[in-house]
Design a protein around this motif. Structure first.
Motif, PDB file in Angstrom:
ATOM      1  N   PHE A 408      66.049  24.582  28.881  1.00 33.72           N
ATOM      2  CA  PHE A 408      66.151  24.635  27.426  1.00 33.72           C
ATOM      3  C   PHE A 408      67.598  24.814  26.967  1.00 33.72           C
ATOM      4  N   GLU A 409      67.852  24.343  25.730  1.00 33.51           N
ATOM      5  CA  GLU A 409      69.189  24.392  25.143  1.00 33.51           C
ATOM      6  C   GLU A 409      69.334  25.700  24.380  1.00 33.51           C
ATOM      7  N   ILE A 410      69.934  26.673  25.033  1.00 33.65           N
ATOM      8  CA  ILE A 410      70.034  28.024  24.478  1.00 33.65           C
ATOM      9  C   ILE A 410      71.331  28.146  23.675  1.00 33.65           C
ATOM     10  N   SER A 411      71.209  28.539  22.414  1.00 34.37           N
ATOM     11  CA  SER A 411      72.398  28.715  21.570  1.00 34.37           C
ATOM     12  C   SER A 411      72.031  29.568  20.375  1.00 34.37           C
ATOM     13  N   ASP A 412      73.024  29.836  19.526  1.00 34.58           N
ATOM     14  CA  ASP A 412      72.770  30.672  18.353  1.00 34.58           C
ATOM     15  C   ASP A 412      71.838  29.997  17.364  1.00 34.58           C
ATOM     16  N   ILE A 413      71.812  28.644  17.345  1.00 33.33           N
ATOM     17  CA  ILE A 413      70.900  27.940  16.453  1.00 33.33           C
ATOM     18  C   ILE A 413      69.872  27.138  17.245  1.00 33.33           C
ATOM     19  N   GLY A 414      69.793  27.380  18.542  1.00 29.99           N
ATOM     20  CA  GLY A 414      68.861  26.655  19.398  1.00 29.99           C
ATOM     21  C   GLY A 414      67.771  27.564  19.928  1.00 29.99           C
ATOM     22  N   SER A 415      67.371  27.328  21.157  1.00 30.17           N
ATOM     23  CA  SER A 415      66.326  28.139  21.784  1.00 30.17           C
ATOM     24  C   SER A 415      66.864  29.506  22.196  1.00 30.17           C
ATOM     25  N   ARG A 416      65.974  30.475  22.263  1.00 28.71           N
ATOM     26  CA  ARG A 416      66.339  31.843  22.658  1.00 28.71           C
ATOM     27  C   ARG A 416      65.395  32.316  23.762  1.00 28.71           C
ATOM     28  N   ILE A 417      65.892  33.214  24.594  1.00 26.56           N
ATOM     29  CA  ILE A 417      65.126  33.761  25.709  1.00 26.56           C
ATOM     30  C   ILE A 417      65.122  35.289  25.631  1.00 26.56           C
ATOM     31  N   ALA A 418      63.986  35.912  25.973  1.00 24.01           N
ATOM     32  CA  ALA A 418      63.881  37.370  26.071  1.00 24.01           C
ATOM     33  C   ALA A 418      63.081  37.706  27.322  1.00 24.01           C
ATOM     34  N   ALA A 419      63.221  38.959  27.782  1.00 22.07           N
ATOM     35  CA  ALA A 419      62.489  39.384  28.981  1.00 22.07           C
ATOM     36  C   ALA A 419      62.091  40.852  28.848  1.00 22.07           C
ATOM     37  N   VAL A 420      60.837  41.126  29.213  1.00 21.12           N
ATOM     38  CA  VAL A 420      60.306  42.499  29.228  1.00 21.12           C
ATOM     39  C   VAL A 420      59.671  42.718  30.599  1.00 21.12           C
ATOM     40  N   GLN A 421      59.995  43.837  31.246  1.00 20.58           N
ATOM     41  CA  GLN A 421      59.355  44.200  32.510  1.00 20.58           C
ATOM     42  C   GLN A 421      58.376  45.343  32.249  1.00 20.58           C
ATOM     43  N   PHE A 422      57.250  45.326  32.952  1.00 16.93           N
ATOM     44  CA  PHE A 422      56.254  46.371  32.701  1.00 16.93           C
ATOM     45  C   PHE A 422      55.639  46.873  34.010  1.00 16.93           C
ATOM     46  N   THR A 423      55.283  48.128  33.966  1.00 18.51           N
ATOM     47  CA  THR A 423      54.406  48.763  34.960  1.00 18.51           C
ATOM     48  C   THR A 423      53.354  49.481  34.099  1.00 18.51           C
ATOM     49  N   TYR A 424      53.274  50.854  34.207  1.00 12.90           N
ATOM     50  CA  TYR A 424      52.542  51.593  33.184  1.00 12.90           C
ATOM     51  C   TYR A 424      53.413  51.695  31.934  1.00 12.90           C
ATOM     52  N   ASP A 425      54.707  51.628  32.137  1.00 11.20           N
ATOM     53  CA  ASP A 425      55.672  51.669  31.041  1.00 11.20           C
ATOM     54  C   ASP A 425      56.180  50.251  30.775  1.00 11.20           C
ATOM     55  N   GLN A 426      56.968  50.127  29.718  1.00 14.90           N
ATOM     56  CA  GLN A 426      57.564  48.841  29.377  1.00 14.90           C
ATOM     57  C   GLN A 426      59.079  49.017  29.212  1.00 14.90           C
ATOM     58  N   ARG A 427      59.807  48.030  29.668  1.00 14.37           N
ATOM     59  CA  ARG A 427      61.266  48.072  29.517  1.00 14.37           C
ATOM     60  C   ARG A 427      61.745  46.713  29.002  1.00 14.37           C
ATOM     61  N   SER A 428      62.354  46.763  27.819  1.00 10.96           N
ATOM     62  CA  SER A 428      62.913  45.541  27.260  1.00 10.96           C
ATOM     63  C   SER A 428      64.237  45.233  27.972  1.00 10.96           C
ATOM     64  N   GLU A 429      64.236  44.190  28.792  1.00  8.58           N
ATOM     65  CA  GLU A 429      65.455  43.843  29.538  1.00  8.58           C
ATOM     66  C   GLU A 429      66.500  43.230  28.611  1.00  8.58           C
ATOM     67  N   PHE A 430      66.082  42.308  27.766  1.00 17.08           N
ATOM     68  CA  PHE A 430      66.939  41.789  26.691  1.00 17.08           C
ATOM     69  C   PHE A 430      66.042  41.057  25.697  1.00 17.08           C
ATOM     70  N   ILE A 431      66.467  41.055  24.424  1.00 13.20           N
ATOM     71  CA  ILE A 431      65.677  40.420  23.368  1.00 13.20           C
ATOM     72  C   ILE A 431      66.365  39.126  22.926  1.00 13.20           C
ATOM     73  N   PHE A 432      65.739  38.407  21.986  1.00 15.58           N
ATOM     74  CA  PHE A 432      66.210  37.082  21.617  1.00 15.58           C
ATOM     75  C   PHE A 432      67.639  37.071  21.074  1.00 15.58           C
ATOM     76  N   SER A 433      68.032  38.123  20.386  1.00 12.38           N
ATOM     77  CA  SER A 433      69.355  38.132  19.749  1.00 12.38           C
ATOM     78  C   SER A 433      70.475  38.591  20.676  1.00 12.38           C
ATOM     79  N   ASP A 434      70.141  39.001  21.900  1.00 14.38           N
ATOM     80  CA  ASP A 434      71.177  39.555  22.779  1.00 14.38           C
ATOM     81  C   ASP A 434      72.121  38.494  23.341  1.00 14.38           C
ATOM     82  N   TYR A 435      71.596  37.351  23.733  1.00 12.40           N
ATOM     83  CA  TYR A 435      72.425  36.339  24.405  1.00 12.40           C
ATOM     84  C   TYR A 435      72.179  34.966  23.771  1.00 12.40           C
ATOM     85  N   THR A 436      73.269  34.256  23.474  1.00 11.28           N
ATOM     86  CA  THR A 436      73.158  32.964  22.790  1.00 11.28           C
ATOM     87  C   THR A 436      73.764  31.825  23.597  1.00 11.28           C
TER      88      THR A 436
END
Length: 561
Positions: A408-436
């Motif tokens: 995908f074409e990732i940019s400030d006006i293009g596609s965005r990626i986020a990642a969350v890791q989970f067990t019993y807890d949840q950890r936001s690794e990075f959200i859509f606005s973090d990296y362009t």
């Protein structure tokens, strides 16, 4: 004995269309007892290869074509937007006296060379979708200059049928184009008319037609006015007449207001916009705008519109103080990379700029702001970090995520990626606005550290919905959630998944090893079978990268139907 009496037979005459006239000269040659026929389509000096529809066709070039007006691309093999007669003279098949030429259609090529030959300078072209080559027509006693010589077909007493005029247009330049012209007091009546002439010439060069480019015109002045829509005219002749009839309005050059208006209202299906076709606004600006262009440029990009700025007679150093923002061009165009901006010193003598401008508008691979599944989506990856996964398998999951993100074409006006890791807890690794940028996203994925613990997939879906998707729910991109898990969840997944579906999030569930199929299907969007994947081993993730990517694009296209 061979007989060729000096008379002409016309197999059919049509009105003159886009650069060619369908007049066929039919000749009969008698040699002994054998009779053979040859047919030529009479064309104009400026008929292009792409205007013909047959794979091989014999045409008749007129005499005394003006060499300096030819547009020819390549040498020997020519891009199909080249003039046939110009290429024939350039290759030595005919002279300026004209004559018959055989045109053979060929596939497109890359790197058409620029070569000077026979008084014509051909142009270089990086890439084009189709080509043609030329050869002499053997054993033909038919003169193109003056009076054609042939033998008429014996009369049947019936009037020849009139062939259909070809109005398909340039299929290699299929785009919906809005010309936003300057109608302010800055430009004045005289230069306004010169601007209309330039727009008309570009329209003709594009090759307007039902299956080619469609154009419309909006005039920017005190208030924007739509002169005609994309759906109104599909031939160059009609477009030229409509442009000629446009009247000068006057007022301030509120180009920003007009650009925003055009982006929001012009490209609707009701107005003739076509699905899957690049949308382009080419803005003509005399001097400088009297309002702000930055917000209008942002709106246009959000709507997937490629904005070009053609600035004519840029402000003098003394006039710069009157300009609200001297960087207005860079802030309005699709991308600040030089491709989407063009500078013309004066409205006089603009003919030489027609070809390069038309070529830009037809270079679809450069239309970076067009909305596609690759540049218009948000993908969040929900990653199982439970103890049953293990370090080595967790690394394989991260590799899978990276391979999907690379598509995908990732940019400030293009596609965005986020990642969350989970067990019993949840950890936001990075959200859509973090990296362009794609590079930063891939680095962030590599840096994700394995948590280890239990498995609470339902809570993780709710967490992701609230913390990752909620902030972008009103954005222009379509939202996707890709869940990777290797086992049974300790909590309910159906309720949180249904809430995600209701929020407009398309869910793909990917199970590995012991993940229960019932839970995977419960989490997946409809139709569940095409949104659910399973592999027995973590190494099998590599084989489904393409399937997931294609599934995302399929859903994106379906959502735009």
């Amino acid at each position: 004995m061979e007989i060729s009496p000096p008379c002409t037979g016309l197999s059919g005459i049509s009105s003159q269309g886009r650069g060619w006239t369908a007049v066929s000269f039919v000749g009969w040659r008698l040699s002994g007892l054998a009779i053979s026929a040859f047919t030529f389509t009479a064309i104009t000096c400026f008929t292009r290869g792409l205007d013909l529809r047959k794979e091989r066709e014999d045409v008749l070039c007129p005499a005394n074509c003006p060499l300096w007006q030819f547009h020819v691309y390549g040498n020997g093999v020519y891009a199909s937007l080249s003039s046939i007669c110009g290429a024939a003279i350039h290759s030595g098949v005919i002279t300026t006296s004209g004559g018959p030429v055989r045109v053979q259609s060929l596939p497109g090529e890359e790197n058409y060379p620029a070569v000077y030959a026979k008084g014509i300078q051909s142009q270089a072209l990086t890439r084009w979708a189709s080509s043609f080559s030329l050869s002499r027509v053997k054993s033909v006693a038919l003169a193109a200059a003056g009076q054609p010589v042939s033998t008429a077909r014996p009369s049947t007493g019936k009037r020849p049928k009139k062939p259909l005029e070809k109005k398909t247009g340039n299929k290699d330049c299929k785009a919906d184009i809005a010309f936003l012209i300057d109608g302010s007091f800055n430009i004045g009546q005289r230069r306004f008319n010169l601007q209309k002439n330039l727009v008309g010439k570009i329209s003709v060069m594009l090759g307007i037609g039902a299956e080619g480019p469609h154009v419309g015109v909006i005039q920017a002045s005190e208030h924007p006015k739509i002169e005609f829509y994309l759906k109104n005219f599909t031939t160059a002749k009609d477009v030229l007449f409509a442009i000629k009839e446009i009247g000068f309005r006057g007022g301030n050059s509120n180009t920003g207001k007009a650009l925003k208006f055009t982006a929001q209202r012009f490209f609707s299906m009701d107005n003739g916009a076509r699905k899957g076709i690049p949308k382009i606004i080419i803005v003509f600006l005399d001097g400088w705008p009297s309002d702000d262009l930055e917000e209008a440029g942002i709106v246009a990009r959000e709507f997937g519109i490629n904005v070009f700025i053609v600035s004519v007679a840029k402000p003098t150093p003394e006039e710069l103080g009157m300009v609200q923002d001297i960087g207005f061009v860079d802030k309005a165009v699709c991308r600040n990379n030089g491709f989407f901006s063009y500078q013309i010193p004066t409205w006089f003598g603009t003919t030489k700029y027609v070809k390069p401008l038309a070529q830009k508008l037809c270079t679809h691979e450069q239309m970076l702001c067009s909305k596609t599944c690759y540049n218009s989506i948000n993908i969040a990856f929900l990653i199982d970090g439970s103890s049953s996964v293990g370090d080595s398998n967790f690394a394989l999951m991260l590799e899978f995520i990276s391979n999907v993100a690379k598509a995908f074409e990732i940019s400030d006006i293009g596609s965005r990626i986020a990642a969350v890791q989970f067990t019993y807890d949840q950890r936001s690794e990075f959200i859509f606005s973090d990296y362009t940028t794609k590079e930063k996203v891939l680095t962030a994925i590599r840096n994700i550290r394995y948590m280890s613990g239990g498995t609470a997939t339902g809570e993780a879906i709710s967490f992701t919905n609230k913390n990752v998707f909620e902030p972008v729910k009103n954005g222009p991109n379509k939202n996707f959630l890709v869940i990777l898990t290797d086992g049974q969840s300790y909590d309910d997944v159906r309720g949180p998944a249904a809430a995600a579906h209701k929020a407009g999030i398309t869910v793909f569930s990917i199970g590995i090893a012991w993940a229960p199929l019932d839970d995977l299907k419960a989490m997946a969007s409809e139709p569940r079978d095409t949104h659910t994947f399973f592999t027995r081993e973590f190494t099998g993730l590599e084989q489904i990268v393409t399937d997931v990517t294609r599934g995302i694009c399929r859903d994106f296209l379906d959502s735009n139907q």
